[in-house]
Design a protein around this motif. Sequence first.
Motif, PDB file in Angstrom:
ATOM      1  N   CYS A  99     -70.152   0.002  16.370  1.00  0.00           N
ATOM      2  CA  CYS A  99     -69.782  -0.438  17.682  1.00  0.00           C
ATOM      3  C   CYS A  99     -68.536   0.321  18.080  1.00  0.00           C
ATOM      4  CB  CYS A  99     -69.644  -2.029  17.548  1.00  0.00           C
ATOM      5  SG  CYS A  99     -71.200  -2.836  17.345  1.00  0.00           S
ATOM      6  N   ALA A 100     -67.573   0.443  17.198  1.00  0.00           N
ATOM      7  CA  ALA A 100     -66.586   1.324  17.453  1.00  0.00           C
ATOM      8  C   ALA A 100     -66.712   2.509  18.281  1.00  0.00           C
ATOM      9  CB  ALA A 100     -65.375   1.260  16.418  1.00  0.00           C
ATOM     10  N   TYR A 101     -67.732   3.098  17.330  1.00  0.00           N
ATOM     11  CA  TYR A 101     -68.001   4.464  17.881  1.00  0.00           C
ATOM     12  C   TYR A 101     -68.593   4.637  19.093  1.00  0.00           C
ATOM     13  CZ  TYR A 101     -69.275   9.313  17.430  1.00  0.00           C
ATOM     14  OH  TYR A 101     -69.439  10.820  17.768  1.00  0.00           O
ATOM     15  N   MET A 102     -69.388   3.628  19.277  1.00  0.00           N
ATOM     16  CA  MET A 102     -70.159   3.520  20.784  1.00  0.00           C
ATOM     17  C   MET A 102     -69.102   3.406  21.995  1.00  0.00           C
ATOM     18  SD  MET A 102     -73.184   3.614  20.076  1.00  0.00           S
ATOM     19  CE  MET A 102     -73.901   3.533  21.380  1.00  0.00           C
ATOM     20  N   TRP A 103     -67.902   3.099  21.732  1.00  0.00           N
ATOM     21  CA  TRP A 103     -66.749   2.908  22.855  1.00  0.00           C
ATOM     22  C   TRP A 103     -65.833   3.856  22.663  1.00  0.00           C
ATOM     23  CZ3 TRP A 103     -67.602   0.275  26.970  1.00  0.00           C
ATOM     24  CH2 TRP A 103     -68.332  -0.806  27.019  1.00  0.00           C
ATOM     25  N   ARG A 104     -65.861   4.879  21.695  1.00  0.00           N
ATOM     26  CA  ARG A 104     -64.786   5.699  21.251  1.00  0.00           C
ATOM     27  C   ARG A 104     -64.804   6.762  22.385  1.00  0.00           C
ATOM     28  NH1 ARG A 104     -61.571   8.231  17.436  1.00  0.00           N
ATOM     29  NH2 ARG A 104     -61.368  10.284  17.377  1.00  0.00           N
ATOM     30  N   ILE A 132     -81.320  -9.895  13.463  1.00  0.00           N
ATOM     31  CA  ILE A 132     -80.829 -10.694  14.427  1.00  0.00           C
ATOM     32  C   ILE A 132     -79.388 -11.289  14.287  1.00  0.00           C
ATOM     33  CG2 ILE A 132     -81.084 -13.089  15.441  1.00  0.00           C
ATOM     34  CD1 ILE A 132     -84.174 -12.912  14.630  1.00  0.00           C
ATOM     35  N   ALA A 133     -79.030 -11.517  13.062  1.00  0.00           N
ATOM     36  CA  ALA A 133     -77.636 -11.889  13.013  1.00  0.00           C
ATOM     37  C   ALA A 133     -76.867 -10.442  13.184  1.00  0.00           C
ATOM     38  CB  ALA A 133     -77.264 -12.078  11.466  1.00  0.00           C
ATOM     39  N   ALA A 134     -77.323  -9.368  12.808  1.00  0.00           N
ATOM     40  CA  ALA A 134     -76.762  -7.894  13.084  1.00  0.00           C
ATOM     41  C   ALA A 134     -76.648  -7.852  14.454  1.00  0.00           C
ATOM     42  CB  ALA A 134     -77.398  -6.808  12.533  1.00  0.00           C
ATOM     43  N   ILE A 135     -77.479  -8.222  15.281  1.00  0.00           N
ATOM     44  CA  ILE A 135     -77.294  -8.093  16.652  1.00  0.00           C
ATOM     45  C   ILE A 135     -76.212  -8.830  17.351  1.00  0.00           C
ATOM     46  CG2 ILE A 135     -78.299  -8.502  18.965  1.00  0.00           C
ATOM     47  CD1 ILE A 135     -79.447  -6.083  17.351  1.00  0.00           C
ATOM     48  N   THR A 136     -75.954 -10.098  16.774  1.00  0.00           N
ATOM     49  CA  THR A 136     -75.146 -11.193  17.047  1.00  0.00           C
ATOM     50  C   THR A 136     -73.670 -10.580  16.695  1.00  0.00           C
ATOM     51  OG1 THR A 136     -76.420 -12.704  16.588  1.00  0.00           O
ATOM     52  CG2 THR A 136     -74.141 -13.553  16.932  1.00  0.00           C
ATOM     53  N   ILE A 137     -73.710 -10.083  15.569  1.00  0.00           N
ATOM     54  CA  ILE A 137     -72.203  -9.660  15.109  1.00  0.00           C
ATOM     55  C   ILE A 137     -72.034  -8.152  16.008  1.00  0.00           C
ATOM     56  CG2 ILE A 137     -71.069  -8.180  13.173  1.00  0.00           C
ATOM     57  CD1 ILE A 137     -72.680 -10.078  11.404  1.00  0.00           C
ATOM     58  N   SER A 138     -72.979  -7.392  16.327  1.00  0.00           N
ATOM     59  CA  SER A 138     -72.765  -6.262  17.153  1.00  0.00           C
ATOM     60  C   SER A 138     -72.401  -6.677  18.816  1.00  0.00           C
ATOM     61  CB  SER A 138     -74.154  -5.676  17.353  1.00  0.00           C
ATOM     62  OG  SER A 138     -74.630  -5.151  16.179  1.00  0.00           O
ATOM     63  N   VAL A 139     -72.647  -7.608  19.242  1.00  0.00           N
ATOM     64  CA  VAL A 139     -72.261  -8.159  20.514  1.00  0.00           C
ATOM     65  C   VAL A 139     -70.854  -8.467  20.411  1.00  0.00           C
ATOM     66  CG1 VAL A 139     -72.376  -9.955  22.285  1.00  0.00           C
ATOM     67  CG2 VAL A 139     -74.580  -9.045  21.090  1.00  0.00           C
ATOM     68  N   LEU A 140     -70.550  -9.152  19.470  1.00  0.00           N
ATOM     69  CA  LEU A 140     -68.836  -9.497  19.270  1.00  0.00           C
ATOM     70  C   LEU A 140     -68.140  -8.155  19.037  1.00  0.00           C
ATOM     71  CD1 LEU A 140     -66.776 -11.720  18.541  1.00  0.00           C
ATOM     72  CD2 LEU A 140     -67.448 -11.579  16.410  1.00  0.00           C
ATOM     73  N   GLN A 141     -68.562  -7.346  18.042  1.00  0.00           N
ATOM     74  CA  GLN A 141     -67.984  -6.120  17.664  1.00  0.00           C
ATOM     75  C   GLN A 141     -67.900  -5.208  18.940  1.00  0.00           C
ATOM     76  OE1 GLN A 141     -66.353  -7.077  14.421  1.00  0.00           O
ATOM     77  NE2 GLN A 141     -65.996  -5.251  15.375  1.00  0.00           N
ATOM     78  N   LEU A 142     -68.953  -5.078  19.623  1.00  0.00           N
ATOM     79  CA  LEU A 142     -68.652  -4.108  21.031  1.00  0.00           C
ATOM     80  C   LEU A 142     -67.807  -4.822  21.971  1.00  0.00           C
ATOM     81  CD1 LEU A 142     -72.484  -3.727  21.712  1.00  0.00           C
ATOM     82  CD2 LEU A 142     -70.829  -1.908  21.331  1.00  0.00           C
ATOM     83  N   ALA A 143     -67.819  -5.983  22.197  1.00  0.00           N
ATOM     84  CA  ALA A 143     -66.709  -6.525  23.096  1.00  0.00           C
ATOM     85  C   ALA A 143     -65.317  -6.360  22.608  1.00  0.00           C
ATOM     86  CB  ALA A 143     -66.830  -8.262  23.170  1.00  0.00           C
ATOM     87  N   LEU A 144     -65.124  -6.425  21.275  1.00  0.00           N
ATOM     88  CA  LEU A 144     -63.923  -6.231  20.513  1.00  0.00           C
ATOM     89  C   LEU A 144     -63.472  -4.687  20.705  1.00  0.00           C
ATOM     90  CD1 LEU A 144     -63.757  -8.338  17.288  1.00  0.00           C
ATOM     91  CD2 LEU A 144     -62.222  -8.631  19.253  1.00  0.00           C
ATOM     92  N   SER A 145     -64.262  -3.825  20.575  1.00  0.00           N
ATOM     93  CA  SER A 145     -64.096  -2.311  20.570  1.00  0.00           C
ATOM     94  C   SER A 145     -63.790  -1.978  22.122  1.00  0.00           C
ATOM     95  CB  SER A 145     -65.036  -1.566  20.003  1.00  0.00           C
ATOM     96  OG  SER A 145     -65.234  -1.776  18.709  1.00  0.00           O
ATOM     97  N   MET A 146     -64.442  -2.593  22.919  1.00  0.00           N
ATOM     98  CA  MET A 146     -64.378  -2.407  24.357  1.00  0.00           C
ATOM     99  C   MET A 146     -63.015  -2.579  24.914  1.00  0.00           C
ATOM    100  SD  MET A 146     -66.563  -4.214  27.509  1.00  0.00           S
ATOM    101  CE  MET A 146     -65.275  -5.363  27.656  1.00  0.00           C
ATOM    102  N   LYS A 178     -75.227  -0.098  25.574  1.00  0.00           N
ATOM    103  CA  LYS A 178     -74.828   0.323  24.140  1.00  0.00           C
ATOM    104  C   LYS A 178     -75.295  -0.678  23.238  1.00  0.00           C
ATOM    105  CE  LYS A 178     -70.297   1.992  25.910  1.00  0.00           C
ATOM    106  NZ  LYS A 178     -70.621   3.332  25.541  1.00  0.00           N
ATOM    107  N   LEU A 179     -75.597  -1.775  23.470  1.00  0.00           N
ATOM    108  CA  LEU A 179     -76.135  -2.906  22.704  1.00  0.00           C
ATOM    109  C   LEU A 179     -77.512  -2.658  22.240  1.00  0.00           C
ATOM    110  CD1 LEU A 179     -75.903  -5.750  21.290  1.00  0.00           C
ATOM    111  CD2 LEU A 179     -76.730  -6.721  23.369  1.00  0.00           C
ATOM    112  N   ILE A 180     -78.457  -2.225  23.039  1.00  0.00           N
ATOM    113  CA  ILE A 180     -79.797  -1.663  22.765  1.00  0.00           C
ATOM    114  C   ILE A 180     -79.615  -0.358  21.920  1.00  0.00           C
ATOM    115  CG2 ILE A 180     -81.700  -0.713  23.858  1.00  0.00           C
ATOM    116  CD1 ILE A 180     -81.268  -2.430  26.370  1.00  0.00           C
ATOM    117  N   VAL A 181     -78.667   0.674  21.928  1.00  0.00           N
ATOM    118  CA  VAL A 181     -78.720   1.585  21.270  1.00  0.00           C
ATOM    119  C   VAL A 181     -78.301   1.343  19.893  1.00  0.00           C
ATOM    120  CG1 VAL A 181     -77.522   3.784  20.762  1.00  0.00           C
ATOM    121  CG2 VAL A 181     -78.459   3.281  22.923  1.00  0.00           C
ATOM    122  N   VAL A 182     -77.255   0.380  19.729  1.00  0.00           N
ATOM    123  CA  VAL A 182     -76.781  -0.056  18.510  1.00  0.00           C
ATOM    124  C   VAL A 182     -78.038  -0.998  17.939  1.00  0.00           C
ATOM    125  CG1 VAL A 182     -75.129  -1.747  17.299  1.00  0.00           C
ATOM    126  CG2 VAL A 182     -74.403  -0.263  19.018  1.00  0.00           C
ATOM    127  N   GLY A 183     -78.762  -1.829  18.484  1.00  0.00           N
ATOM    128  CA  GLY A 183     -79.843  -2.362  17.833  1.00  0.00           C
ATOM    129  C   GLY A 183     -80.916  -1.316  17.205  1.00  0.00           C
TER     130      GLY A 183
END
Lengths: 244, 251
Positions: free
Chosen positions: A72-77, A147-161, A102-107
């Motif tokens: 996720c950090a890489y997606m916003w880098r 599914i849980a990985a997607i939940t964590i991804s949303v949180l991490q994408l928000a943080l990395s953003m 970004k979320l779909i690509v991470v998914g």
Amino acid sequence: MLRKCISAELIKLRHSRIWLILMSLPVISVLIGSANFYMNQDVLKKEWYSLWSQVALFYGEFFFPILIAICCAYMWRLEHLNKNWNIIMTAPISAIHIFLSKLIVVGVLLTFVQVFFCLLYLIGGKVIGLTSAIPKELPGWLLRGWIAAITISVLQLALSMRIRSFAVPIGISLCAVFIGLGMYVSNLGLFFPHSLMTIGMGVLSQEGLPSVESHILFIIMNLLYIVAISQGAIYLLKKSDVLD
Amino acid sequence: MKIISIELYKLRHKRITLMLILFLLVEIAWTFMATSKSISSNPENATWEMLIAIVASINGLFLPILTAICVSRICDMEHKGDTLKLLLSTSMKRGELYAAKYVSAAILMILVSILQIFSIMIFGIMNNFKESVPLFLFVRLLIGTTLTSLIVIAFQQWISMAVKNQAFSLCLGMIGGFIGMTADLFPAKVRSLFIWSYYTGLSPVTQSYANEKIQFIIRDVSSLIPAMAALIVVGICIYMVGSFQVSRQEI
């Protein structure tokens, strides 16, 4: 527009060699887990289930969330470099599409990781010489883990953003892993994204979710987190000034 | 000395010390939870040896990742700001810059280790451990942790400086954490090949299972000296190769 955003994200990932990072964790998890299972077969007698406990424990509990954080950090880098925030925010693209793409690509990347991990688990079991049937719970463990990985991804994408530093959101993820383990031990696992991973992948208790109601509750909690955090992140993306 | 102070000056608004302390607090909280649980299940476990063994094993997971984060932040600011060209157009040598970054990271990680030692001492005293504080064991734990961290810093710095994409250095930290945590499962010869395994490998206390009971054994100092010496040599080699490679890299 969303499709164009997704293809733009995929173009950004070209030549990034992120696949190397994504493949490293499943390979190491299965290698170490299988070797440990092989050396302790006199104690670990439940064949595929014991092998799962060995390969998935450290993978699902500690390192998959950190891998998600890196991804996720890489997606916003790229956005955080060379004043690209100004370019992306002045482009005729909605904030929802920026975040969702970004979320779909991470998914998609995480689907690849889970499938690869599953393949390695099966190959590991066959190489060791397990003869019993493959656990019927396996697709459930992988799907709920995703599914849980997607939940964590949303949180991490928000943080990395919001956080310019590449490393800090990964550190936060490491702390969240410990908090999640504490929440799981305190029977509050459904109330924290990282402990949803522990429950979903059946890493500490392979009985997993005992009833249909608990499955529904698991899905609802994940959806709640996904919707709430995405909404918050998209709101911030719309309303707050770009990071400079 | 001046270059090191400039490196630390660059970090002043990055809140890196605060970040390290916050992450350390989570690790300490987790250590205390694990220790308290162990003591509540068996009050005989309330010993300094048990506490030191738990700290060393949690360090194996936590410190490689924390080191990767710390080093990545120190090195990434040059990549992000594209400031290497600017720095090298002054009279600064690349080797000096590399050394200054190494020393800055080392200072921060030593600070983390010292804070950790003090916090576990306070925890033991508050829990009324029977024996007095074994200062010698704590000094040995500090030396082992610091030495391993110094080697890990050298490796992380090489990757963080050589590869712009910090995902790789953090991935290395993650793999290091994985190996550090599972190192005790490997055969001794395999374990000795991985630098991250020395967080537990140089711990003054080791665990062993006998008759389904866990035992904490204090290691002899002399048994650890060859491993320490080998680790120092490996660390120097990693640092030299890293510094050499980064110094000759095209900016």
